[in-house]
Scaffold this motif. Structure first.
Motif, short mmCIF file in Angstrom:
data_model
loop_
_atom_site.label_atom_id
_atom_site.label_comp_id
_atom_site.label_asym_id
_atom_site.label_seq_id
_atom_site.Cartn_x
_atom_site.Cartn_y
_atom_site.Cartn_z
N VAL A 109 -3.44 2.89 -18.54
CA VAL A 109 -2.05 3.24 -18.20
C VAL A 109 -1.65 2.55 -16.90
CG1 VAL A 109 -0.50 5.13 -17.56
CG2 VAL A 109 -2.16 5.44 -19.43
N TYR A 110 -2.55 2.55 -15.92
CA TYR A 110 -2.32 1.86 -14.64
C TYR A 110 -2.07 0.37 -14.88
CZ TYR A 110 -3.60 -0.04 -10.01
OH TYR A 110 -3.61 -0.73 -8.82
N ARG A 111 -2.92 -0.25 -15.69
CA ARG A 111 -2.80 -1.68 -15.99
C ARG A 111 -1.49 -1.98 -16.71
NH1 ARG A 111 -3.61 -4.50 -20.51
NH2 ARG A 111 -4.30 -6.67 -20.38
N SER A 112 -1.17 -1.20 -17.73
CA SER A 112 0.06 -1.42 -18.50
C SER A 112 1.29 -1.30 -17.63
CB SER A 112 0.14 -0.42 -19.67
OG SER A 112 -0.94 -0.60 -20.55
N SER A 113 1.26 -0.37 -16.70
CA SER A 113 2.40 -0.18 -15.80
C SER A 113 2.62 -1.41 -14.92
CB SER A 113 2.17 1.06 -14.93
OG SER A 113 3.21 1.24 -14.02
N LEU A 114 1.54 -1.99 -14.39
CA LEU A 114 1.65 -3.16 -13.52
C LEU A 114 2.05 -4.43 -14.29
CD1 LEU A 114 -1.45 -2.64 -11.19
CD2 LEU A 114 0.96 -2.36 -10.59
N LEU A 115 1.77 -4.46 -15.59
CA LEU A 115 2.09 -5.65 -16.38
C LEU A 115 3.38 -5.48 -17.19
CD1 LEU A 115 -1.45 -6.65 -17.74
CD2 LEU A 115 -0.24 -7.51 -15.72
N SER A 116 4.04 -4.34 -17.02
CA SER A 116 5.26 -4.09 -17.79
C SER A 116 6.46 -4.75 -17.11
CB SER A 116 5.50 -2.58 -17.90
OG SER A 116 5.87 -2.04 -16.65
N ASP A 117 7.56 -4.82 -17.84
CA ASP A 117 8.79 -5.41 -17.30
C ASP A 117 9.38 -4.55 -16.19
OD1 ASP A 117 8.57 -7.50 -19.05
OD2 ASP A 117 9.84 -6.57 -20.59
N ALA A 118 8.95 -3.29 -16.11
CA ALA A 118 9.46 -2.40 -15.07
C ALA A 118 8.82 -2.66 -13.71
CB ALA A 118 9.23 -0.94 -15.48
N HIS A 119 7.84 -3.57 -13.68
CA HIS A 119 7.19 -3.92 -12.42
C HIS A 119 7.40 -5.41 -12.15
CE1 HIS A 119 4.23 -3.83 -9.18
NE2 HIS A 119 3.68 -4.92 -9.71
N ASP A 120 7.99 -5.71 -11.00
CA ASP A 120 8.31 -7.10 -10.64
C ASP A 120 7.03 -7.81 -10.19
OD1 ASP A 120 9.24 -9.51 -9.62
OD2 ASP A 120 11.10 -8.61 -8.90
N ARG A 121 6.55 -8.74 -11.02
CA ARG A 121 5.29 -9.41 -10.72
C ARG A 121 5.45 -10.60 -9.77
NH1 ARG A 121 3.53 -9.71 -16.80
NH2 ARG A 121 5.66 -8.97 -17.02
N THR A 122 6.68 -10.84 -9.33
CA THR A 122 6.88 -11.89 -8.31
C THR A 122 6.83 -11.31 -6.91
OG1 THR A 122 9.30 -11.67 -8.27
CG2 THR A 122 8.35 -13.13 -9.96
N PHE A 123 6.76 -10.00 -6.80
CA PHE A 123 6.78 -9.32 -5.51
C PHE A 123 5.43 -9.51 -4.81
CE2 PHE A 123 7.27 -4.90 -3.39
CZ PHE A 123 7.65 -5.49 -2.20
N GLU A 124 5.46 -9.83 -3.52
CA GLU A 124 4.25 -10.15 -2.77
C GLU A 124 3.27 -8.99 -2.66
OE1 GLU A 124 6.11 -9.22 1.68
OE2 GLU A 124 5.85 -11.27 1.01
N ILE A 125 3.73 -7.78 -2.91
CA ILE A 125 2.82 -6.63 -2.85
C ILE A 125 1.71 -6.74 -3.90
CG2 ILE A 125 3.97 -5.06 -4.48
CD1 ILE A 125 3.55 -2.83 -2.38
N ASN A 126 1.95 -7.55 -4.94
CA ASN A 126 0.93 -7.74 -5.98
C ASN A 126 -0.32 -8.42 -5.43
OD1 ASN A 126 2.19 -6.70 -8.46
ND2 ASN A 126 3.73 -8.27 -8.06
N ASN A 127 -0.17 -9.18 -4.36
CA ASN A 127 -1.34 -9.78 -3.72
C ASN A 127 -2.24 -8.70 -3.12
OD1 ASN A 127 -2.85 -12.19 -2.69
ND2 ASN A 127 -2.27 -11.29 -0.70
N GLU A 128 -1.62 -7.69 -2.49
CA GLU A 128 -2.40 -6.58 -1.93
C GLU A 128 -3.09 -5.79 -3.04
OE1 GLU A 128 -0.08 -4.18 0.72
OE2 GLU A 128 1.08 -5.90 1.43
#
Length: 586
Positions: A454-473
């Protein structure tokens, strides 16, 4: 009856069994035979034309006779064989077909029994005799029916050929990685086959050849099964572990409900163990209900049947099943799934009563804290020493749900302002992010109701902006978790998030360095482009980036020198990164 007469009658009975259709066996049995350990041979022809060309082989035999007063009706009997005789059989390398003829003292009726002793079985019996420090051993003999002897002889020939003495020597001198385990059971005896009484022949396999190693009779055979049965129009699948020994049979249903049967007494006991998981306990209760209703077990193993004599003690089993099914519904909603294994030190009655009262009956007043729960839609609850949950309250039904409920998590999200300072959600721009972004992964993993998918799906869904720099953290956090608990799912998600960042920010050196860090952890060699990139980083006027490039290139001394040039503040900062762990291992 004189022993000479007994031996003659025994030989006559074996000759009678030999002289039967299709007449491919020829007796070489000698009366009054004085040889040290053999009573002759049986010639085996591959045709009923008894010519030299059709002679397949011969079987060495030994014949013994004995008398008894009671009726002969057993399918097997026992007889003691001397160690010195077995040693002779072993030296010849041809094995022995050992016959025992039991003669009724009154009626003079006779019944022949046999024991096939090919080389591996002779070695096993001798080993047992030596282990017990005896001069003989009583072993089981099987009944011979009319017309069966040819099948027995042919089986003996095949086993003796496969277990030639030189092959056994080679087999015992080699180390094998592949084996063949084989019970040699005659088709006519399959209905009486017992794996705890039949020798199991072990052959080592190498380069298309098999080598005989040893024969064994196991003391215990364990097996696992999946069984399905229906009750109340519901199909139930149960796991069954079986331990079968000569005297007992233990059947464990779902590692919770144990049936213990005594083969000699033809009786058994059962024990419903402490609840391990809700699913296994409910299935065990339903298995008991099936036995109570049907007077039989919902599985067929080793021809066992049975019923529970004292049914009164289970008069409330329907209520028990309903109680635990209702508990499971509540637990599933708050994230304690049906397969969650409760710790042995858990006070289950207090825990389950509390769960039902608070989260089932909505008696939230029992929850104690220094803050008003209504002010916090997402709450962390520690409901026992072993169980901590992250829950979210739905105001529509006034119920708490696991924050990792797959359906519930799709309805909620979070946002992150794109600029600092006071934020107006109606005017200012923001990043859409997963609801889990605000929690360190190490903290989430410690939760009982954490669900990585569920955690993984949430981060890879369209509801999560994967261009945001917080993804590096988040990616660095995933790498750190992997270092402590090496499961590939963590690295794969980190690599996915960093890959999206590199696509959106092609010039960002840090993102690329972190991707190469993952390659290093996976043991993937850098290609020419990767190496060229790392050497280009060394040309930059940035000590932190230079340190990272040296570490990834495996340059220990330059990395150490660069690290010492960093400020104390930067050194402490670097120590928090997964890259520093790689540096320490250099």
């Amino acid at each position: 009856m004189d022993t000479l007469i007994i031996e003659h009658l025994a030989c006559l009975e074996i000759n009678r069994l030999i002289l039967q259709e299709p007449y491919r066996l020829v007796s070489e049995v000698q009366f009054n035979d004085k040889s040290p350990a053999f009573d002759g041979e049986i010639l085996f022809y591959n045709s009923n034309e008894l010519t030299k060309d059709n002679l397949e082989d011969y079987i060495k035999i030994q014949i013994k006779g004995t008398t008894q007063f009671k009726k002969i009706k057993s399918n097997k009997t026992t007889y003691s064989i001397k160690k010195c005789d077995l040693e002779v059989y072993q030296r010849t390398g041809k094995g022995i077909l050992y016959f025992l003829v039991v003669i009724n003292s009154k009626s003079k009726k006779m019944q022949a029994y046999y024991k096939a002793l090919p080389p591996l079985e002779i070695a096993r019996v001798l080993s047992e005799i030596n282990r017990k420090n005896q001069n003989s051993l009583s072993i089981d003999f099987k009944k011979i029916d009319d017309g069966q002897l040819e099948e027995i002889c042919y089986s003996q020939i095949k086993k003796v050929r496969r277990q030639a003495g030189n092959y056994i020597e080679i087999g015992n001198s080699k180390t094998f990685s592949t084996f063949r385990l084989e019970y040699d059971v005659l088709p006519s005896e399959i209905d009486f086959f017992d794996p705890l009484e039949t020798p199991l022949n072990i052959y080592g396999l190498e380069d298309g050849h098999e080598y005989p190693i040893e024969a064994v009779i196991p003391d215990l055979i364990s097996s696992q099964h999946i069984n399905q049965f229906e009750i109340d129009n519901e199909s139930i699948s149960i796991s069954i572990n079986v331990e079968n020994s000569r005297n007992d049979l233990i059947v464990l249903v779902e590692n919770t409900l144990e049936f213990h049967f005594s083969k000699s007494l033809q009786k058994g006991t059962f024990n419903l163990k402490r609840l391990r998981t809700l699913s296994s306990y409910i299935k065990s209760l339903k298995t008991l209900k099936f036995v109570l209703l049907k007077d039989r077990f919902p599985f067929e193993l080793y021809k066992i049947s049975g019923r529970i004599d004292d049914k009164k003690i289970f008069k409330n089993i329907e209520k028990e099943i309903e109680k635990y099914e209702n508990l499971l519904k509540v637990c599933d909603r708050i994230g304690i799934n049906e397969d969650y294994e409760f710790r042995c030190d858990e006070e289950l009655d207090d825990l389950f009563n509390g769960i039902m009262e608070v989260f089932g009956n909505k008696n939230y007043g029992l929850l104690r804290g220094d803050r008003d729960l209504n002010d916090y839609p997402i709450v962390r609850f520690k409901i026992s020493n072993n169980i901590t949950l992250l829950l979210m309250k739905d105001n529509l039904d006034d119920l708490y749900y696991s924050l990792f409920n797959p359906n519930f998590s799709k309805k909620i999200g979070a946002f992150f302002p794109k600029r600092e300072g006071e934020f107006d959600a109606n005017k200012d721009d923001y990043f859409n992010v997963s609801i889990y972004v605000g929690y360190p992964l190490q903290e989430l993993i410690s939760l009982t109701n954490f669900n990585f998918e569920v955690y993984r799906s949430s981060l890879l869904s369209d509801a999560h902006d994967r261009t945001f720099e917080i993804n590096n953290e988040i990616a660095l956090n995933l790498i750190e978790v992997y270092n402590n608990n090496p499961q590939n799912q963590y690295l794969e998600l980190a690599e996915n998030l960093l890959g999206e960042l590199v696509k959106a920010h092609a010039d960002n050196i840090i993102y690329k360095i972190n991707i190469l860090l993952i390659k290093n952890i996976k043991g993937i060699h850098y290609d020419e482009d990767d190496q060229e990139f790392l050497y280009s980083v060394l040309d930059l006027d940035d000590l932190l980036l230079q340190f990272g490039a040296h570490v990834l290139l495996g340059a220990k001394i330059p990395a150490r020198k660069t690290f010492t040039r960093l400020s104390i503040e930067d050194q402490e900062r670097v120590k928090k990164f997964p890259l520093y762990m790689l540096y320490e291992k250099m």
